[in-house]
Every structure is written in structure tokens, then in C-alpha cells.
Design a protein around this motif. Structure first.
Motif, short mmCIF file in Angstrom:
data_model
loop_
_atom_site.label_atom_id
_atom_site.label_comp_id
_atom_site.label_asym_id
_atom_site.label_seq_id
_atom_site.Cartn_x
_atom_site.Cartn_y
_atom_site.Cartn_z
N ARG A 267 0.81 -1.23 0.00
CA ARG A 267 0.00 0.00 0.00
C ARG A 267 0.84 1.27 0.00
N GLY A 268 2.15 1.14 0.18
CA GLY A 268 3.00 2.33 0.23
C GLY A 268 2.70 3.17 1.47
N ILE A 269 2.58 2.49 2.62
CA ILE A 269 2.16 3.16 3.87
C ILE A 269 3.13 2.82 4.99
N ILE A 270 3.40 3.80 5.84
CA ILE A 270 4.09 3.58 7.10
C ILE A 270 3.07 3.75 8.21
N HIS A 271 2.89 2.71 9.00
CA HIS A 271 1.95 2.77 10.13
C HIS A 271 2.67 3.36 11.34
N ILE A 272 2.11 4.42 11.89
CA ILE A 272 2.67 5.03 13.10
C ILE A 272 1.74 4.68 14.26
N PRO A 273 2.19 3.81 15.17
CA PRO A 273 1.31 3.41 16.28
C PRO A 273 1.03 4.58 17.22
#
Length: 402
Positions: A267-273
């Protein structure tokens, strides 16, 4: 419950009372003249003792003064009057004395009470600056710290930092340490009303060092030079992490503590918790293809791990912690002296140059809506991904040789 009665207590009368009480239960006889003064008669032994009893701070307290056959009546009555006056004034002789609040204990209490409201890194920053610059005060009672001492320490911190190898004038460190102490004292005063409301670390505004807000960024015309200097860094993790900061505008903490499982390759995404987000809300941040290329290069280099830190280090945490050293090396080579936050400022400035609208820039920065209108504007994932790509393409254009 002991039996209770009330009568004028005299030594003769008290001596005449049978003990143990015939009922087999403890009996309380109170004086009719001095409320709260009485004698306790055992129901199982021959003991009779003078006592006082009355409510204090929401609790009923009974205090034994002494045995009737040891403590004379008049002396017992005088002691009772003194004790009853203390109880009436809220002084509880049986209460455990309060421990003096120190910087250490007040800071621990403050952080515990705010653990759901402040981020772990913010709490750590308070602990760090207090331990760094006020370590010799940690176990001092807060009530003993004076305004004069705080003023002197404020000056000493700036001088010490300025004389150190790191350089700088120490103004930010001095302000930060005393403002942290001010916060701790105000919290302590909230818990202990006996502390003076005159906070010794609360300075008049003009007494703090004046610090101009940083407006530094990498100039667009020097972006290629800066990028190429990063490529000369001996540590690959440093190179890739700082390039990713430039391409995404990530804050320092989410950048250095990035894990491979946060990267959504498809998805070209960085998940930031949430624990890493400034506003404590998890974010799925779309990033450009250029940013994903940097991540893929690092991922391939490290053997395509499925999980773990992206930027492995031998630090205590196990990951790259502080970009200051590599950025200092780049500054020495190029004269471009920037911080991690300056890279964030650079990314957002480049987003503006790439014609990303203000609400799109705010979303890419993971900022909370700045006003009612912005809060109403809904930016979809695809639209935000498009804005991220606009910035990536603009940066790629600036990196091309002239």
C-alpha cells in the motif's frame, strides 16, 4: 460496641467504677464538662485508662492518655484539653507524618498521574533533563528550595553547557531544566497545601533566556548536495534513516524507532502506532515511491527481515537513537547545518512548493486540524497518497543533475 455514658469525672468517681465491667464488655464513660474526655473500663481485666475521643479529618480518633492508677485526674484532664484542641484544629496525633515531597518523589507522582495523557518520550525527556541538571537536588525537600538557588542554577546550567564540547550557549537546557522543576513544584503544591504557592522556579518572563524559534531547513538549491553527502556516511542505517526523514517529514521518535512490520509494502504506507504519535492517535501515513525505494534498499541490505528495527544499532534500545552525529558530519562536509526537525520543516516546505494544498500538508505532517474549516475537510487515502507522491516527485526533480 462499648457501652457509653456521660457524667462529671472526678478521681473519686473513676476509682469507684468496677473493673472489669460487670457486663463483660468494654465501657466508655465521658466527662459531662469536657466533651471528648473520658475513661475506658475493660470488660475482661481490672484496667481503667483515661482517653480522649473525637472526630478529626473525617475519622473518629481515640487516644489513650494513661492508666487511671498512674496518671492523676487533673493531669489527665489538662492533657485531654490540649489534645482535644489539636483534634479540633485538624491535627491528628495518631496520623502518620507525611513524607516530605522531594523533586524525585514529586516527579514520579506527576508522571504516574499523567501516564495516560503524555507520551513515554515526553516523560523520559522530563526525567532526563532533571536528572542531568538537578541531580544533586533530587532528594531535597521541595519546600527548602529557594528562588535565589533556582536563579543561580539557571545561570550555572547555561555556563556549563556553553563550556562543554557540544557547543551552544546552553540557554535552551537552562530554560528546560527550570521549567521542568516549575512543573514538578506546581504538581507538588497541588498535593500538599502546606507548600508555599510562591513557586521558586517560576521566573518572570524576562528572566528566562530568550530563544529564537528555529526556521532552518535545507535550501532547495542545496538539496542535491545534502543528499549526496548523506551517501558518503559510513553507517548505512544513518544514511537511509535521514533520507527517509527528508522524504516523509517523520518526527524523530517515529523515524528512529521504525520497525519493518510498520511498513505496508503493498500500500505504500508507514503505520505510526499511537504510542509513537504526538497526539496519541495511530496513523497510516502514505509515502511516496521515492520513500519506499529508500526502505526497499535498506530492507534488501539487511536480508529482508519480516520484523524488527529498521535501523539496528548497538545502543541500549537496539536501534538508531540520535541523528545529531551524522547530521554534524554532513554539516562539516557541506556547511548545511540542520536538525531532524529541520528535515521535517524542509519536507513541508517542499510540499508547499509542490503545490500541495494547506490541508494536505497538515495531513502529511499528521497535525491535528488547525481550525473548524480544516476539521470539516476530509482527505481520502488515495488523495493523500497523491499529495505524498507530488512531494516525492518534486524532491526527485531537485535531486537530478542540472
Amino acid at each position: 460496641m462499648p457501652k457509653r455514658s456521660k457524667i462529671k469525672l472526678t478521681q473519686r468517681y473513676v476509682d469507684s467504677l468496677a473493673a472489669p465491667d460487670p457486663s463483660g464488655n468494654q465501657r466508655l464513660v465521658f466527662d459531662s464538662d469536657l466533651a471528648g474526655f473520658g475513661v475506658v473500663i475493660s470488660g475482661i481485666s481490672g484496667s481503667k485508662s483515661w482517653c480522649v475521643q473525637r472526630p478529626v479529618n473525617g475519622k473518629t480518633r481515640r487516644i489513650t492518655l494513661g492508666a487511671v492508677n498512674v496518671l492523676p485526674h487533673e493531669q489527665a484532664r489538662k492533657q485531654a484539653a490540649d489534645l482535644l484542641l489539636q483534634l479540633a484544629n485538624g491535627i491528628d496525633p495518631k496520623a502518620k507524618p507525611k513524607e516530605e515531597l522531594t523533586i524525585r518523589s514529586a516527579l514520579a507522582s506527576y508522571l504516574e498521574s499523567r501516564q495516560d495523557r503524555i507520551r513515554g518520550c515526553t516523560a523520559a525527556s522530563y526525567e532526563w533533563i532533571i536528572n542531568r541538571y538537578l541531580s544533586d537536588w533530587l532528594d531535597r525537600p521541595l519546600r527548602d528550595i529557594t528562588r535565589a538557588e533556582c536563579t543561580q542554577r539557571h545561570s550555572e546550567i547555561a555556563q556549563k553547557v556553553a563550556a562543554g564540547r557540544q557547543g551552544g550557549n546552553g540557554h535552551a537546557s537552562a530554560n528546560g531544566a527550570l521549567k521542568a522543576l516549575r512543573m514538578v513544584y506546581e504538581w507538588a503544591a497541588h498535593m500538599d497545601e502546606t507548600l508555599s504557592p510562591r513557586n521558586p522556579a517560576r521566573f518572570p518572563r524576562g528572566q528566562y533566556h530568550q530563544i529564537a524559534a528555529r526556521v532552518t531547513s535545507v535550501p532547495p538549491e542545496h538539496l542535491r548536495e545534502f543528499w549526496e553527502a548523506l551517501g558518503l556516511l559510513s553507517n548505512e542505517s544513518h544514511r537511509w534513516a535521514i533520507r527517509l526523514a527528508l522524504l516523509t517529514g517523520l518526527r524523530r521518535r517515529p523515524l528512529v524507532a521504525l520497525r519493518w512490520e510498520q511498513v505496508q509494502w503493498d500500500r505504500g504506507i508507514i503505520h505510526i502506532p499511537a504510542v509513537m504519535a504526538k497526539n496519541k492517535k495511530a496513523v497510516d501515513l502514505p509515502v511516496s515511491s521515492q520513500a519506499m525505494d529508500v526502505l526497499r534498499e535498506a530492507h534488501d541490505f539487511f536480508g529482508k527481515p519480516a520484523e524488527g528495527w529498521c535501523w539496528i544499532s548497538n545502543s541500549r534500545s537496539g536501534h538508531f537513537e540520535e541523528p545529531k552525529m551524522p547530521l554534524a558530519a554532513v554539516a562539516k562536509a557541506t556547511g548545511i547545518d540542520v536538525s531532524t526537525h529541520d528535515l521535517r520543516r524542509t519536507f513541508l516546505s517542499l510540499a508547499h512548493m509542490a503545490a500541495v494544498p494547506p490541508f494536505g500538508i497538515a495531513k502529511l505532517a499528521t497535525h491535528m486540524p488547525a481550525g473548524i474549516t480544516q476539521a470539516y475537510v476530509q482527505v481520502g487515502d488515495a488523495e493523500l497518497a497523491g499529495y505524498a507522491q507530488q512531494v516525492g516527485d518534486h524532491i526527485a526533480k531537485l535531486l537530478k543533475p542540472a
